[in-house]
Design a protein around this motif. Structure first.
Motif: not given
Length: 315
Positions: A49-63
């Protein structure tokens, strides 16, 4: 090979643990991510399971998570052995919550590119923007399913009202229906799911994949005081459970884990697996020892006494 279950209204068969990919690119670098994924699949598990925004808290956008999973699948040549779930609609620094047709059509292609695959098995509405008409969202899903880019759709973080309306509109308009729900659900977080979502799960025959299954690590027993919170970058997430109810639950987990010669986290996951409609708890690991704790959960058979003790402690 672990036992697998079929996701309702699909031909997807998944292992009883769903690996949460939010750690890829965050607490695990690419090499360590590959090692953990290799170990997870070597045990016979297949659901990531993932998401297009993981991990957004690292770089602001995920991916990063999708990119790492894509590189790993490409290098291992194992895409056909896996069930890959990802999500659309979450907020980033670049945009707010968005499940408009334009955003979905753009995002699915970007996810496919990062994952280096031609299809997503399970595509979630990650968050509801509360403004896009439901028919528009479902029409976008209809388009990507017909194009072969997505096999099935699922829901996470939709209000019960919007979730129910989604089924009503899908039925009326002949549009795709959600086959699964990803709610916040664990021994320390029962009320919201059991009161508000379980009736809809039963009504529409959904398979449930709970997130935060171990309550930010609290149910591992690692955090038993405020000083313990500094043990991990995720520790602060467990602070709100350092109360009488939380400690009562940990005591029950401790007692049952001694009885079964296992770990509190394993018992907490086994409790989830014993609940109706639960397909596979979503949980992450950053080491082989943590993986072993997860692998043990589907093998533990909690008896009625165990379940009663946990039910009483967590009510």
């Amino acid at each position: 090979m672990n036992n697998r279950i079929k996701i309702s209204n699909t031909d997807l068969e998944v292992g009883r643990i769903n690996f949460g990919g939010n750690v890829f690119g965050w607490t695990l670098d690419e090499q360590k991510s590959f090692e953990i994924l290799d170990a997870f699949t070597a045990e016979g598990f297949n659901f990531i399971d993932t998401a297009d925004t993981y991990p957004w808290w690292v770089n602001g956008k995920g991916e990063l998570s999708e990119t790492i999973i894509g590189k790993w699948m490409k290098s291992r040549g194992n895409r056909d052995d896996l069930v890959i779930a990802t999500k659309v609609g979450s907020e980033t620094k670049e945009h707010g919550y968005d499940i408009s047709k334009a955003h979905i059509l753009k995002s699915v292609d970007e996810s496919l590119q990062r994952l280096q695959t031609d299809h997503i098995d399970l595509y979630y509405t990650h968050f509801d923007d509360k403004s896009t008409p439901i028919e528009e969202t479902l029409s976008a899903y209809d388009e990507v399913i017909k194009a072969g880019k997505v096999r099935y759709i699922a829901a996470s973080n939709l209000s019960p009202k919007r979730l129910e309306e989604s089924f009503e509109i899908a039925e009326k308009k002949g549009l795709p229906k959600y086959v699964a729900l990803q709610p916040h659900y664990s021994l320390v977080e029962r009320e919201g799911y059991e009161n508000d979502y379980l009736p809809l799960v039963e009504k529409y025959g959904l398979t449930v994949f709970p997130y935060w299954s171990l309550a930010a690590g609290f149910l591992t027993g690692k955090y038993r005081s405020e000083t313990d919170l500094s043990k991990s970058v995720r520790g602060e997430g467990a602070r709100k459970y350092l109360n009488e109810k939380g400690f009562t639950i940990l005591k029950a987990l401790d007692d049952i884990s001694v009885k079964h010669n296992t770990k509190p986290a394993t018992v907490a996951l086994a409790w989830l697996l014993a609940q109706p409609h639960i397909g596979a708890p979503i949980v992450s690991a950053t080491s082989q020892s943590q993986l072993e704790t997860l692998f043990a959960a589907p093998k533990i058979a909690l008896d009625q006494g165990d379940l009663d003790m946990l039910d009483k402690a967590s009510k």
